[in-house]
Design a protein around this motif. Structure first.
Motif, PDB file in Angstrom:
ATOM      1  N   THR A   1      37.124  34.791  40.523  1.00 15.73           N
ATOM      2  CA  THR A   1      37.362  36.213  40.717  1.00 15.73           C
ATOM      3  C   THR A   1      38.767  36.601  40.288  1.00 15.73           C
ATOM      4  O   THR A   1      39.659  35.749  40.190  1.00 15.73           O
ATOM      5  CB  THR A   1      37.175  36.616  42.196  1.00 15.73           C
ATOM      6  OG1 THR A   1      38.073  35.844  43.012  1.00 15.73           O
ATOM      7  CG2 THR A   1      35.753  36.371  42.643  1.00 15.73           C
ATOM      8  N   VAL A   2      38.961  37.887  40.047  1.00 15.40           N
ATOM      9  CA  VAL A   2      40.267  38.439  39.712  1.00 15.40           C
ATOM     10  C   VAL A   2      40.414  39.794  40.381  1.00 15.40           C
ATOM     11  O   VAL A   2      39.433  40.413  40.807  1.00 15.40           O
ATOM     12  CB  VAL A   2      40.453  38.598  38.184  1.00 15.40           C
ATOM     13  CG1 VAL A   2      40.510  37.270  37.479  1.00 15.40           C
ATOM     14  CG2 VAL A   2      39.349  39.480  37.599  1.00 15.40           C
ATOM     15  N   ASN A   3      41.654  40.235  40.444  1.00 12.83           N
ATOM     16  CA  ASN A   3      41.939  41.593  40.887  1.00 12.83           C
ATOM     17  C   ASN A   3      41.668  42.532  39.709  1.00 12.83           C
ATOM     18  O   ASN A   3      42.258  42.375  38.640  1.00 12.83           O
ATOM     19  CB  ASN A   3      43.405  41.686  41.326  1.00 12.83           C
ATOM     20  CG  ASN A   3      43.749  43.041  41.913  1.00 12.83           C
ATOM     21  OD1 ASN A   3      43.110  44.052  41.612  1.00 12.83           O
ATOM     22  ND2 ASN A   3      44.765  43.067  42.758  1.00 12.83           N
ATOM     23  N   PRO A   4      40.766  43.516  39.834  1.00 13.30           N
ATOM     24  CA  PRO A   4      40.430  44.371  38.692  1.00 13.30           C
ATOM     25  C   PRO A   4      41.608  45.174  38.161  1.00 13.30           C
ATOM     26  O   PRO A   4      41.588  45.606  37.007  1.00 13.30           O
ATOM     27  CB  PRO A   4      39.320  45.279  39.244  1.00 13.30           C
ATOM     28  CG  PRO A   4      39.475  45.231  40.726  1.00 13.30           C
ATOM     29  CD  PRO A   4      40.019  43.883  41.041  1.00 13.30           C
TER      30      PRO A   4
ATOM     31  N   PRO B   1      44.080  36.328  39.368  1.00 13.24           N
ATOM     32  CA  PRO B   1      43.364  35.845  40.556  1.00 13.24           C
ATOM     33  C   PRO B   1      44.149  36.073  41.837  1.00 13.24           C
ATOM     34  O   PRO B   1      45.382  36.099  41.828  1.00 13.24           O
ATOM     35  CB  PRO B   1      43.198  34.345  40.265  1.00 13.24           C
ATOM     36  CG  PRO B   1      44.326  34.011  39.344  1.00 13.24           C
ATOM     37  CD  PRO B   1      44.553  35.231  38.502  1.00 13.24           C
ATOM     38  N   TYR B   2      43.414  36.225  42.925  1.00 17.54           N
ATOM     39  CA  TYR B   2      44.048  36.296  44.234  1.00 17.54           C
ATOM     40  C   TYR B   2      44.495  34.898  44.655  1.00 17.54           C
ATOM     41  O   TYR B   2      43.976  33.886  44.168  1.00 17.54           O
ATOM     42  CB  TYR B   2      43.070  36.846  45.276  1.00 17.54           C
ATOM     43  CG  TYR B   2      42.767  38.313  45.135  1.00 17.54           C
ATOM     44  CD1 TYR B   2      43.634  39.277  45.639  1.00 17.54           C
ATOM     45  CD2 TYR B   2      41.604  38.753  44.513  1.00 17.54           C
ATOM     46  CE1 TYR B   2      43.356  40.630  45.528  1.00 17.54           C
ATOM     47  CE2 TYR B   2      41.311  40.109  44.393  1.00 17.54           C
ATOM     48  CZ  TYR B   2      42.202  41.038  44.901  1.00 17.54           C
ATOM     49  OH  TYR B   2      41.919  42.372  44.784  1.00 17.54           O
TER      50      TYR B   2
ATOM     51  N   ASN C   1      35.992  30.682  33.268  1.00 18.26           N
ATOM     52  CA  ASN C   1      36.740  31.740  33.955  1.00 18.26           C
ATOM     53  C   ASN C   1      37.998  32.034  33.161  1.00 18.26           C
ATOM     54  O   ASN C   1      38.784  31.123  32.880  1.00 18.26           O
ATOM     55  CB  ASN C   1      37.131  31.306  35.378  1.00 18.26           C
ATOM     56  CG  ASN C   1      35.923  30.881  36.191  1.00 18.26           C
ATOM     57  OD1 ASN C   1      34.987  31.643  36.342  1.00 18.26           O
ATOM     58  ND2 ASN C   1      35.945  29.659  36.694  1.00 18.26           N
ATOM     59  N   VAL C   2      38.195  33.286  32.787  1.00 15.06           N
ATOM     60  CA  VAL C   2      39.359  33.698  32.007  1.00 15.06           C
ATOM     61  C   VAL C   2      40.254  34.568  32.872  1.00 15.06           C
ATOM     62  O   VAL C   2      39.800  35.571  33.428  1.00 15.06           O
ATOM     63  CB  VAL C   2      38.939  34.476  30.736  1.00 15.06           C
ATOM     64  CG1 VAL C   2      40.164  34.911  29.954  1.00 15.06           C
ATOM     65  CG2 VAL C   2      38.032  33.618  29.875  1.00 15.06           C
ATOM     66  N   HIS C   3      41.518  34.168  33.006  1.00 16.10           N
ATOM     67  CA  HIS C   3      42.512  34.946  33.729  1.00 16.10           C
ATOM     68  C   HIS C   3      43.609  35.362  32.772  1.00 16.10           C
ATOM     69  O   HIS C   3      43.814  34.722  31.735  1.00 16.10           O
ATOM     70  CB  HIS C   3      43.122  34.130  34.880  1.00 16.10           C
ATOM     71  CG  HIS C   3      42.129  33.719  35.904  1.00 16.10           C
ATOM     72  ND1 HIS C   3      42.209  32.540  36.602  1.00 16.10           N
ATOM     73  CD2 HIS C   3      40.999  34.334  36.349  1.00 16.10           C
ATOM     74  CE1 HIS C   3      41.186  32.441  37.427  1.00 16.10           C
ATOM     75  NE2 HIS C   3      40.446  33.516  37.291  1.00 16.10           N
TER      76      HIS C   3
END
Length: 356
Positions: free
Chosen positions: A121-124, A129-130, A240-242
């Motif tokens: 997950t990421v912060n939109p 990521p958190y 997963n891409v950050h």
């Protein structure tokens, strides 16, 4: 002398064991196993049954040493062969663990679920990521309870769906390389635009065209099916891409660098300060033709250039001198005042070599 062996009244046999319990036809059956071996047997790691079972005996209560009755075995399993019954109990029974053991397992699995959620997950808003501690706090707030009989990945996906109902969080995109024949590229691009997919790059190699894109993981199956229908292929480059960029300058603390005596090519601090002040660009509004992000040093109370110059500023004698003044609760000096103060300090140090 009596041949009967008298046991101590308070003795409890078979207590330091792992118990697997199976309830069948309303009757409880238990077997005594070695600790940490039951899961190894069920996962296929352990093959030797003698390394798992402490004895091929079926009990109705292991801790009290009460054996199961033969008529109960025949009624529940259709046979009194204890070796076969032990195997069935080992495969289908429920492993009994102590309270602290169970708490440790649940805590470890809770951490695993939180780690998977953080990775996926990421912060939109920031596309980053958190932190793991924030994810754990959010999981506590939605009252998530670990299911020891379910996989961590499955529970993580359920947690993500639940968190999306209450908090700004989204699945991190996955990066794919899609390769299709040249005549089908327009249809593929139209499909990707309909899914709001971010196309990163495009490469042509003969009659084949490759596109690297980032999309929501929920669209992968549909996308793969579309590409196959176009006689192409899809490759997963990253699950997963950050956002990957330089550390923001706000993450830097006002601290001194390593001692100057450990640096190579050590020069006189006065000349070094003069050279650095000439090379550094102190920001002024509208002073540059191209817009640079100006970063302020709270210790020196001055604006410095971009991130690279901001990092170099922390190594300068100007910053270090103001940092020493800050510890003595003195106001910061400008670059010129700092240079004069350092020269004055050197002059006073020279006078100590003379006796009047």
């Amino acid at each position: 002398m009596s041949k009967t062996l008298v046991q101590p009244i308070g003795q409890k046999r078979l207590t330091n064991v792992a118990v697997v319990r199976l309830k069948k036809h309303g009757i409880r059956f238990e077997i005594a196993c070695y600790k940490n071996k039951v899961l190894s047997w069920r996962s296929g790691v352990e093959k030797d049954l003698d390394e798992v079972l402490q004895s091929q005996t079926v009990y109705s209560n292991v801790s009290k040493g009460v054996l199961a009755k033969s008529k109960d075995l025949v009624k529940a399993f259709g046979t009194d062969d204890q070796a076969k019954i032990c195997l069935e109990i080992l495969e289908k029974g429920e492993l009994q663990v102590a309270g602290k053991e169970r708490e440790s397992q649940l805590s470890s699995q809770f951490r695993d679920v939180a780690t998977i959620v953080m990775q996926k997950t990421v912060n939109p808003e920031t596309q980053r990521p958190y932190t793991i501690s924030m994810i754990e706090r959010l999981m506590h707030e939605i009252h998530f309870a670990v299911d020891p009989n379910s996989s961590s990945k499955k529970q993580a996906l359920e947690v993500i769906r639940e968190l999306q109902k209450h908090y700004p969080i989204k699945r991190s995109p996955m990066r794919l390389r899609l390769t299709v024949p040249e005549q089908n590229i327009l249809d593929l691009l139209e499909k990707l635009n309909g899914w709001n997919v971010n196309v990163v790059s495009r490469d042509e190699a003969g009659s084949q065209i490759s596109i690297i894109c980032e999309m929501d993981p929920s669209l992968f199956r549909d996308c793969d099916a579309v590409v196959r229908n176009m006689h192409g292929r899809s490759e997963i480059l990253a699950v997963n891409v950050h956002v990957d960029s330089d550390t923001h300058v706000d993450h830097y603390d006002d601290h001194e660098d390593e001692p100057s005596s450990l640096r190579r090519g050590y020069t006189d601090p006065i000349h070094q300060l003069s050279d650095q002040m000439q090379n550094q660009t102190i920001s002024k509004t509208g002073s540059s033709s191209r817009e640079l992000k100006q970063n302020k040093c709270s210790t020196c109370n001055a604006f410095v250039g971009d991130s690279k110059e901001y990092r170099e500023h922390f190594k300068s004698e100007w910053h270090k001198h103001n940092l020493r003044r800050k510890t003595r609760q003195l106001p910061p000096l400008t670059a010129e005042e700092c240079l004069a103060d350092l020269e004055l300090g050197d002059s006073k140090a020279d006078l100590k070599d003379y006796s009047f």
